[in-house]
Write an enzyme that holds these catalytic residues in place. Structure first.
Site, short mmCIF file in Angstrom:
data_model
loop_
_atom_site.label_atom_id
_atom_site.label_comp_id
_atom_site.label_asym_id
_atom_site.label_seq_id
_atom_site.Cartn_x
_atom_site.Cartn_y
_atom_site.Cartn_z
N LYS A 184 68.91 52.61 30.93
CA LYS A 184 67.64 51.96 30.59
C LYS A 184 66.89 52.77 29.54
O LYS A 184 66.89 53.99 29.59
CB LYS A 184 66.78 51.84 31.84
CG LYS A 184 65.37 51.29 31.56
CD LYS A 184 64.45 51.39 32.76
CE LYS A 184 63.27 52.26 32.43
NZ LYS A 184 62.23 52.23 33.49
N LYS A 202 65.23 43.48 29.57
CA LYS A 202 64.18 43.71 30.59
C LYS A 202 62.82 43.53 29.92
O LYS A 202 62.26 44.48 29.37
CB LYS A 202 64.34 45.11 31.18
CG LYS A 202 63.25 45.47 32.20
CD LYS A 202 63.65 46.65 33.06
CE LYS A 202 62.51 47.10 33.95
NZ LYS A 202 62.92 48.02 35.00
N ARG A 240 61.20 63.99 47.22
CA ARG A 240 61.69 62.95 46.29
C ARG A 240 63.07 62.48 46.74
O ARG A 240 63.37 61.28 46.72
CB ARG A 240 61.74 63.50 44.85
CG ARG A 240 60.36 63.82 44.27
CD ARG A 240 60.40 64.08 42.78
NE ARG A 240 61.10 65.31 42.39
CZ ARG A 240 60.52 66.51 42.26
NH1 ARG A 240 59.22 66.64 42.49
NH2 ARG A 240 61.23 67.56 41.91
P1 13P Z 1 57.61 48.35 37.12
O1 13P Z 1 58.30 47.17 37.75
O2 13P Z 1 56.79 49.16 38.09
O3 13P Z 1 56.86 47.95 35.86
O4 13P Z 1 58.74 49.35 36.65
C1 13P Z 1 59.88 48.85 36.08
C2 13P Z 1 60.37 49.79 35.07
O5 13P Z 1 61.49 50.24 35.14
C3 13P Z 1 59.48 50.15 33.96
O6 13P Z 1 60.19 50.84 32.99
#
Ligand code: 13P
Length: 340
Positions: free
Chosen positions: A136, A219, A46
């Site tokens: 996030k 987002k 990882r």
């Molecule tokens: P994806 O672009 O693969 O959907 O992932 C973005 C992400 O951070 C989802 O929480």
């Protein structure tokens, strides 16, 4: 809370021509990605994979920030530099996933609530000390028969807003991610209807929790047909529907919107972003915060083999560059062949 500092960071995250790399896959999710290339998910594998992405030559020109996972923010490059410090030196802002995942919502079969609020203040303080300047939190809304319920939408919006307020209290810019999944066979109209409700609830809760809009990044999902839908809407329709919904709900005070890719193919995700930016001028920066759409082709080019490390980096830098172009509406599908 230092408002001007939060605003400065948020603007940096959506700086012109750049976007975010979501490399915050949990241990379970990264194992799935490694299974696909028949690689064991060890801590060292990882670490090596993340080092491949973060040190890819040229990628920093199109990457403003990287979302890290708890394990990754504590890891180092081969020569001993902690990842957050390495990224900061390159001008890339380190961020951190802080939610603890979507868990079944009691009493609401098939729906989830994202957990992780307990102890979050203390964790944010620690992450700030480790170099994180944004965070996030992902809420997950699924579309199926009879769901989502308004209750689940509201519960998730409430948790997102509590998270966002705590982040700002601690000098961290929240990425507010209410994801309406594209799994299933629903139409683009159904996606629009549900996303409309989700964004209305989210911005209402952000207001009530006194979240400083100038110091956050949204987002969202795009307005798109379900993956298994019979007649999937065309890219131009996706671009127009997505902008229509965002303009209804996202105040211009929000500096930027960084989309998730959510299971779109790499080229689809890049094209959609570029088409939207061609429809500007827009009241916010519109860019990417892609996980799979930035990584899928790179992880395959690498395949877990040391001999393919540079090939994986080249592919990642190529995807980052194409998405950087899309964030200013300068991508065209024929660039895929040229840049290959
Ligand atoms: P994806 O672009 O693969 O959907 O992932 C973005 C992400 O951070 C989802 O929480």
């Amino acid at each position: 809370m230092n408002a001007s500092e939060l605003n400065r960071i948020a603007r940096g995250m959506v700086a012109s021509g750049k976007g975010l790399l979501a490399a915050d896959e949990s241990s379970g999710t990264i194992k799935k990605r490694f299974d696909a290339i028949k690689l064991d998910s060890t801590e060292e594998h990882r670490r090596t994979y993340r080092e491949m992405l973060f040190t890819a030559p040229g990628a920093a020109e199109s990457v403003s920030g990287v979302i890290l996972y708890d394990e990754t923010i504590r890891q180092k490059t081969r020569d001993g530099t902690p990842f957050p410090q390495y990224l900061t030196k390159l001008g890339i802002i380190p961020g951190i996933k802080v939610d603890l995942g979507a868990k079944p919502l009691a009493g609401f079969p098939g729906e989830t609530i994202t957990e992780g609020l307990d102890g979050l203040r203390e964790r944010l303080i620690e992450y700030h000390g480790l170099g994180a300047r944004f965070a996030k939190w992902r809420a997950v809304i699924d579309i199926a028969d009879g769901i989502p319920t308004w209750f689940a939408i509201k519960a998730n919006a409430h948790a997102l807003a509590r998270y966002a307020a705590l982040c700002q209290e601690n000098g961290i810019v929240p990425i507010v991610e209410p994801e309406v999944l594209m799994d299933g066979g629903h139409s683009i109209e159904r996606c629009e209807e549900v996303t409309d409700l989700v964004l209305a609830a989210t911005f209402r809760e952000l207001f009530e929790h006194r979240v400083y809009l100038e110091g956050m990044v949204l987002k969202p999902n795009m307005i798109i047909s379900g993956k298994k839908a019979a007649n999937r809407a065309a890219p131009q329709t996706v671009a127009e529907a997505t902008l229509r919904v965002l303009k209804r709900h996202v105040p211009p005070a929000v500096p930027g919107i960084a989309f998730l890719s959510g299971g779109q193919s790499s080229t689809e995700a890049t094209l959609h972003l570029s088409l939207m930016n061609k429809l500007g001028p827009l009241p916010w920066a519109l860019t990417f915060s892609y996980g799979r759409a930035l990584q899928d082709t790179a992880i395959r080019a690498w395949g877990g083999l040391p001999a393919n490390f540079a090939a994986g980096q080249k592919e990642f830098a190529r995807r980052a560059k194409l998405n950087g172009l899309a964030s200013t509406g300068r991508y065209a599908a024929d660039m895929e062949a040229q840049a290959a």
